[in-house]
Scaffold this motif. Structure first.
Motif, PDB file in Angstrom:
ATOM      1  N   ASN A  46       1.251  -1.295   0.103  1.00  0.00           N
ATOM      2  CA  ASN A  46       0.041   0.435   0.022  1.00  0.00           C
ATOM      3  C   ASN A  46       0.828   1.303   0.345  1.00  0.00           C
ATOM      4  OD1 ASN A  46      -2.771  -1.640  -0.073  1.00  0.00           O
ATOM      5  ND2 ASN A  46      -2.519  -1.472   2.155  1.00  0.00           N
ATOM      6  N   TRP A  47       2.330   1.411   0.675  1.00  0.00           N
ATOM      7  CA  TRP A  47       2.785   2.696   0.456  1.00  0.00           C
ATOM      8  C   TRP A  47       3.951   2.541  -0.089  1.00  0.00           C
ATOM      9  CZ3 TRP A  47       7.761   1.947  -0.285  1.00  0.00           C
ATOM     10  CH2 TRP A  47       8.766   3.130  -0.236  1.00  0.00           C
ATOM     11  N   LEU A  48       3.719   1.428  -1.288  1.00  0.00           N
ATOM     12  CA  LEU A  48       4.356   1.321  -2.743  1.00  0.00           C
ATOM     13  C   LEU A  48       3.411   2.059  -3.845  1.00  0.00           C
ATOM     14  CD1 LEU A  48       7.154   1.346  -4.404  1.00  0.00           C
ATOM     15  CD2 LEU A  48       5.895  -1.141  -4.530  1.00  0.00           C
ATOM     16  N   SER A  49       2.065   2.142  -3.571  1.00  0.00           N
ATOM     17  CA  SER A  49       1.086   2.070  -4.666  1.00  0.00           C
ATOM     18  C   SER A  49       0.608   3.052  -4.363  1.00  0.00           C
ATOM     19  CB  SER A  49      -0.078   0.828  -4.131  1.00  0.00           C
ATOM     20  OG  SER A  49      -1.017   1.547  -4.879  1.00  0.00           O
ATOM     21  N   ALA A  50       1.120   4.233  -3.075  1.00  0.00           N
ATOM     22  CA  ALA A  50       0.234   5.395  -2.842  1.00  0.00           C
ATOM     23  C   ALA A  50       2.289   6.403  -3.730  1.00  0.00           C
ATOM     24  CB  ALA A  50       0.189   5.631  -1.414  1.00  0.00           C
ATOM     25  N   GLU A  51       2.764   5.625  -3.617  1.00  0.00           N
ATOM     26  CA  GLU A  51       3.680   6.259  -4.272  1.00  0.00           C
ATOM     27  C   GLU A  51       3.828   6.378  -5.450  1.00  0.00           C
ATOM     28  OE1 GLU A  51       6.822   8.019  -2.840  1.00  0.00           O
ATOM     29  OE2 GLU A  51       5.902   8.039  -0.995  1.00  0.00           O
ATOM     30  N   ALA A  52       4.216   5.028  -5.566  1.00  0.00           N
ATOM     31  CA  ALA A  52       4.191   4.824  -7.549  1.00  0.00           C
ATOM     32  C   ALA A  52       2.813   6.297  -7.758  1.00  0.00           C
ATOM     33  CB  ALA A  52       3.873   3.351  -7.755  1.00  0.00           C
ATOM     34  N   TYR A  53       1.275   5.749  -7.390  1.00  0.00           N
ATOM     35  CA  TYR A  53       0.790   6.604  -8.272  1.00  0.00           C
ATOM     36  C   TYR A  53       0.840   8.225  -7.738  1.00  0.00           C
ATOM     37  CZ  TYR A  53      -3.876   8.913  -8.810  1.00  0.00           C
ATOM     38  OH  TYR A  53      -5.152  10.211  -9.176  1.00  0.00           O
ATOM     39  N   GLY A  54       1.498   9.171  -6.952  1.00  0.00           N
ATOM     40  CA  GLY A  54       2.302   9.995  -6.799  1.00  0.00           C
ATOM     41  C   GLY A  54       3.221  10.944  -8.044  1.00  0.00           C
ATOM     42  N   GLN A  55       4.226   9.406  -8.377  1.00  0.00           N
ATOM     43  CA  GLN A  55       5.342   9.651  -9.083  1.00  0.00           C
ATOM     44  C   GLN A  55       4.865   9.386 -10.677  1.00  0.00           C
ATOM     45  OE1 GLN A  55       9.193   8.533  -7.876  1.00  0.00           O
ATOM     46  NE2 GLN A  55       8.733   8.782  -5.403  1.00  0.00           N
ATOM     47  N   GLY A  56       3.572   8.991 -10.290  1.00  0.00           N
ATOM     48  CA  GLY A  56       2.966   8.317 -12.022  1.00  0.00           C
ATOM     49  C   GLY A  56       4.520   7.374 -12.143  1.00  0.00           C
ATOM     50  N   GLU A  57       5.340   6.499 -11.517  1.00  0.00           N
ATOM     51  CA  GLU A  57       5.809   5.392 -12.325  1.00  0.00           C
ATOM     52  C   GLU A  57       5.763   3.871 -11.211  1.00  0.00           C
ATOM     53  OE1 GLU A  57       8.797   5.903 -14.036  1.00  0.00           O
ATOM     54  OE2 GLU A  57       9.219   8.060 -14.266  1.00  0.00           O
ATOM     55  N   GLN A  58       5.516   3.433 -12.421  1.00  0.00           N
ATOM     56  CA  GLN A  58       4.596   2.196 -12.237  1.00  0.00           C
ATOM     57  C   GLN A  58       5.261   0.810 -12.735  1.00  0.00           C
ATOM     58  OE1 GLN A  58       0.381   3.431 -13.223  1.00  0.00           O
ATOM     59  NE2 GLN A  58       0.087   4.661 -11.378  1.00  0.00           N
ATOM     60  N   SER A  59       6.260   0.610 -13.278  1.00  0.00           N
ATOM     61  CA  SER A  59       6.617  -0.223 -13.963  1.00  0.00           C
ATOM     62  C   SER A  59       7.430  -0.807 -13.006  1.00  0.00           C
ATOM     63  CB  SER A  59       7.694  -0.164 -15.029  1.00  0.00           C
ATOM     64  OG  SER A  59       8.954   0.928 -14.681  1.00  0.00           O
ATOM     65  N   ARG A  60       7.525  -1.924 -13.083  1.00  0.00           N
ATOM     66  CA  ARG A  60       8.568  -2.996 -12.446  1.00  0.00           C
ATOM     67  C   ARG A  60      10.006  -2.005 -12.133  1.00  0.00           C
ATOM     68  NH1 ARG A  60       8.023  -9.677 -13.372  1.00  0.00           N
ATOM     69  NH2 ARG A  60       5.528  -9.216 -12.700  1.00  0.00           N
ATOM     70  N   LYS A  61      10.803  -2.087 -13.611  1.00  0.00           N
ATOM     71  CA  LYS A  61      12.445  -1.268 -13.090  1.00  0.00           C
ATOM     72  C   LYS A  61      12.195  -0.048 -12.431  1.00  0.00           C
ATOM     73  CE  LYS A  61      16.064  -0.235 -16.136  1.00  0.00           C
ATOM     74  NZ  LYS A  61      15.753  -0.144 -17.623  1.00  0.00           N
ATOM     75  N   ALA A  62      11.084   0.475 -12.653  1.00  0.00           N
ATOM     76  CA  ALA A  62      10.950   1.890 -12.055  1.00  0.00           C
ATOM     77  C   ALA A  62      10.436   2.187  -9.946  1.00  0.00           C
ATOM     78  CB  ALA A  62       9.806   3.259 -12.611  1.00  0.00           C
ATOM     79  N   LEU A  63      10.298   1.314  -9.917  1.00  0.00           N
ATOM     80  CA  LEU A  63       9.775   0.759  -8.496  1.00  0.00           C
ATOM     81  C   LEU A  63      10.463   0.185  -7.935  1.00  0.00           C
ATOM     82  CD1 LEU A  63       6.354  -1.095  -8.689  1.00  0.00           C
ATOM     83  CD2 LEU A  63       6.337   1.745  -8.163  1.00  0.00           C
ATOM     84  N   GLN A  64      11.593  -0.774  -8.844  1.00  0.00           N
ATOM     85  CA  GLN A  64      12.632  -1.112  -7.644  1.00  0.00           C
ATOM     86  C   GLN A  64      14.027   0.144  -7.590  1.00  0.00           C
ATOM     87  OE1 GLN A  64      13.718  -5.125  -9.516  1.00  0.00           O
ATOM     88  NE2 GLN A  64      15.939  -5.158  -8.555  1.00  0.00           N
ATOM     89  N   SER A  65      13.878   0.624  -8.498  1.00  0.00           N
ATOM     90  CA  SER A  65      14.962   1.828  -8.764  1.00  0.00           C
ATOM     91  C   SER A  65      14.958   2.708  -7.221  1.00  0.00           C
ATOM     92  CB  SER A  65      14.663   2.415  -9.767  1.00  0.00           C
ATOM     93  OG  SER A  65      13.491   3.706  -9.609  1.00  0.00           O
ATOM     94  N   PHE A  66      13.461   3.244  -7.152  1.00  0.00           N
ATOM     95  CA  PHE A  66      13.324   4.363  -5.699  1.00  0.00           C
ATOM     96  C   PHE A  66      12.902   3.591  -4.889  1.00  0.00           C
ATOM     97  CE2 PHE A  66       9.080   4.471  -7.940  1.00  0.00           C
ATOM     98  CZ  PHE A  66       8.298   4.377  -6.956  1.00  0.00           C
ATOM     99  N   ALA A  67      12.441   2.306  -4.836  1.00  0.00           N
ATOM    100  CA  ALA A  67      11.622   1.583  -3.605  1.00  0.00           C
ATOM    101  C   ALA A  67      12.524   0.367  -2.412  1.00  0.00           C
ATOM    102  CB  ALA A  67      10.095   1.635  -3.595  1.00  0.00           C
ATOM    103  N   TYR A  68      13.078  -0.185  -3.463  1.00  0.00           N
ATOM    104  CA  TYR A  68      13.307  -1.304  -2.987  1.00  0.00           C
ATOM    105  C   TYR A  68      14.267  -1.091  -1.667  1.00  0.00           C
ATOM    106  CZ  TYR A  68      16.368  -5.910  -2.990  1.00  0.00           C
ATOM    107  OH  TYR A  68      16.975  -6.842  -2.095  1.00  0.00           O
ATOM    108  N   SER A  69      14.777  -0.485  -1.406  1.00  0.00           N
ATOM    109  CA  SER A  69      15.397   0.541  -0.145  1.00  0.00           C
ATOM    110  C   SER A  69      14.759   0.426   1.222  1.00  0.00           C
ATOM    111  CB  SER A  69      16.750   0.744  -0.147  1.00  0.00           C
ATOM    112  OG  SER A  69      17.302   0.853  -0.837  1.00  0.00           O
ATOM    113  N   ASP A  70      13.870   0.766   1.000  1.00  0.00           N
ATOM    114  CA  ASP A  70      12.569   1.251   1.272  1.00  0.00           C
ATOM    115  C   ASP A  70      11.664  -0.003   2.191  1.00  0.00           C
ATOM    116  OD1 ASP A  70      13.239   3.877   1.269  1.00  0.00           O
ATOM    117  OD2 ASP A  70      12.294   4.465  -0.035  1.00  0.00           O
ATOM    118  N   LEU A  71      11.648  -0.381   0.949  1.00  0.00           N
ATOM    119  CA  LEU A  71      10.822  -2.374   1.280  1.00  0.00           C
ATOM    120  C   LEU A  71      12.264  -2.613   2.035  1.00  0.00           C
ATOM    121  CD1 LEU A  71       9.401  -2.594  -1.720  1.00  0.00           C
ATOM    122  CD2 LEU A  71       8.476  -1.825   0.312  1.00  0.00           C
ATOM    123  N   LYS A  72      13.159  -2.858   2.382  1.00  0.00           N
ATOM    124  CA  LYS A  72      13.893  -3.927   2.849  1.00  0.00           C
ATOM    125  C   LYS A  72      13.975  -3.305   4.159  1.00  0.00           C
ATOM    126  CE  LYS A  72      17.060  -6.260   1.772  1.00  0.00           C
ATOM    127  NZ  LYS A  72      18.548  -6.558   1.407  1.00  0.00           N
TER     128      LYS A  72
END
Length: 385
Positions: free
Chosen positions: A31-57
């Motif tokens: 849900n956190w990642l979904s909100a970030e993806a919606y806000g930034q307009g970046e919803q591809s796997r590659k884009a999400l991994q580039s800015f959110a992988y560390s935060d998820l860990k």
């Protein structure tokens, strides 16, 4: 081809608590990642991994679960865009479409979470699993399944499995890759007419009646009306439970009927011909009492069950145009609305033949499939995923 096998987990109270915390943590992160993806307009796997992988860990997920959350969110937005393009959420500007486009996707806290072989391992002889949780790796979690499912897991399990929490019980739904038989060259086709009074009628004359299921649905309809009128919290809980129960009953009936149809076709070396009923709910114009029966009719599910069972047996499946199959005489070809005397009775106004209406329709479906096959039509059963 891919099929799924469901096993029921038997965790201890401590194990169940750890599994529940894991699902909640994964879906809160989604849900956190979904909100970030919606806000930034970046919803591809590659884009999400580039800015959110560390935060998820940092949110307590290890490497593989974090990647699965990334993929789950990206795939959900891909499905949303596909539904919008297909018009499934209405036209531009409609209330439903505006709602879908104006907010990020939200996942239930107990939504299913995928696992791969790095964070889930199976001990098939002991019927236990080892699974990653936010509380650490849990080993020796017991599960139960049928002997057929156990053999399927042992021989064909491949890919991801989903952890599911449903009605207070825990399940793993595993993906299995099953080899297909070579497609036969059919000597003929088994025509299948689908209906509400009779769920399926074959050109051999076999009728799979829907009397028992329809009676059950009428009882459920009356029960739903009473519960909806009552409107209490307990009534709503019963409504939810009864809806799932009715769905399971219809699914069981479709599995039984589809297996019998495919078994007959396999034994006699024939293909299977079904009606192409896509869009029938939009085309049909019925009185209000009939609409409930039409919208409860799981014909698409029955067709899917026939398709995958037929593909495993190497049996070709053709979908034919259903237009006028119930009005055309299978003997002389004369088509007339007056031929259909009643739901069950067919009397040709040209040659005078008298037949069961559904059996006559199934013979027309069979004839159309034979003609399509003769012209070089290919099986409509889905290609391997």
């Amino acid at each position: 081809m891919r099929i799924v096998v469901q096993v029921k987990l038997l965790p201890t109270p401590e194990e169940a608590s750890a599994l529940e915390r894991t699902l909640h943590a994964a879906n809160e992160a989604a849900n956190w990642l979904s909100a970030e993806a919606y806000g930034q307009g970046e919803q591809s796997r590659k884009a999400l991994q580039s800015f959110a992988y560390s935060d998820l860990k940092e949110r307590g997920l290890s490497a593989q679960p974090a990647l699965h959350v990334l993929r789950k969110v990206a795939d959900a937005y891909t499905a949303l865009r596909a539904n919008i393009r297909a018009g499934n959420l209405g036209t531009p500007g409609s209330k439903r479409r505006r709602k879908a486009e104006s907010q990020p996707l939200v996942f239930r806290l107990d939504a299913a979470q995928p696992y791969d072989d790095r964070c889930l391992s199976w001990q098939l002889d002991e019927q236990t699993i080892s699974i990653w949780t936010v509380s650490g790796r849990m080993r020796g979690v017991r599960y139960v399944c049928s002997e057929r499912s156990r053999r399927m897991l042992a021989g064909y399990r491949k890919g991801e499995s989903d952890l599911v929490h449903r009605n207070g019980a825990w399940f793993l739904i595993a993906t299995c890759e099953v080899s297909e038989a070579a497609q036969i060259d059919p000597v003929d086709f088994l025509g299948v007419d689908l209906g509400i009074v009779n769920i399926a009628t074959t050109s051999d004359g076999k009728i799979h009646a829907g009397r028992r299921l329809n009676r059950y649905r009428r009882r459920q309809l009356a029960l739903r009306a009473k519960l909806q009128k009552k409107g209490t919290k307990s009534a709503k809980r019963v409504l939810k439970r009864q809806r799932r129960k009715e769905s399971r009953k219809a699914t069981e009936a479709n599995h039984i009927i589809s297996k019998r149809i495919v078994t007959v076709a396999e034994r006699t070396g024939r293909g299977i011909a079904l009606e192409d009923l896509k869009g029938i709910r939009e085309r049909a114009r019925l009185r209000k009492p009939q609409r409930v029966a039409l919208h409860s009719w799981a014909f698409a599910q029955l067709g899917q069950f026939v398709e995958y069972k037929a593909r495993r047996a190497g049996i070709p499946v053709l979908f034919v145009d259903p237009a006028y199959t119930s009005r055309r005489c299978a003997e002389c070809g004369h088509a007339d609305k007056a031929n259909r005397v009643s739901q069950a009775r067919f009397v040709c106004r040209s040659c005078g033949v008298v037949a069961h209406a559904d059996r006559n329709a199934s013979r027309n479906i069979r004839a159309r499939a034979r003609e399509l096959w003769r012209r070089g039509a290919e099986s409509h059963a889905p290609a391997p995923a």
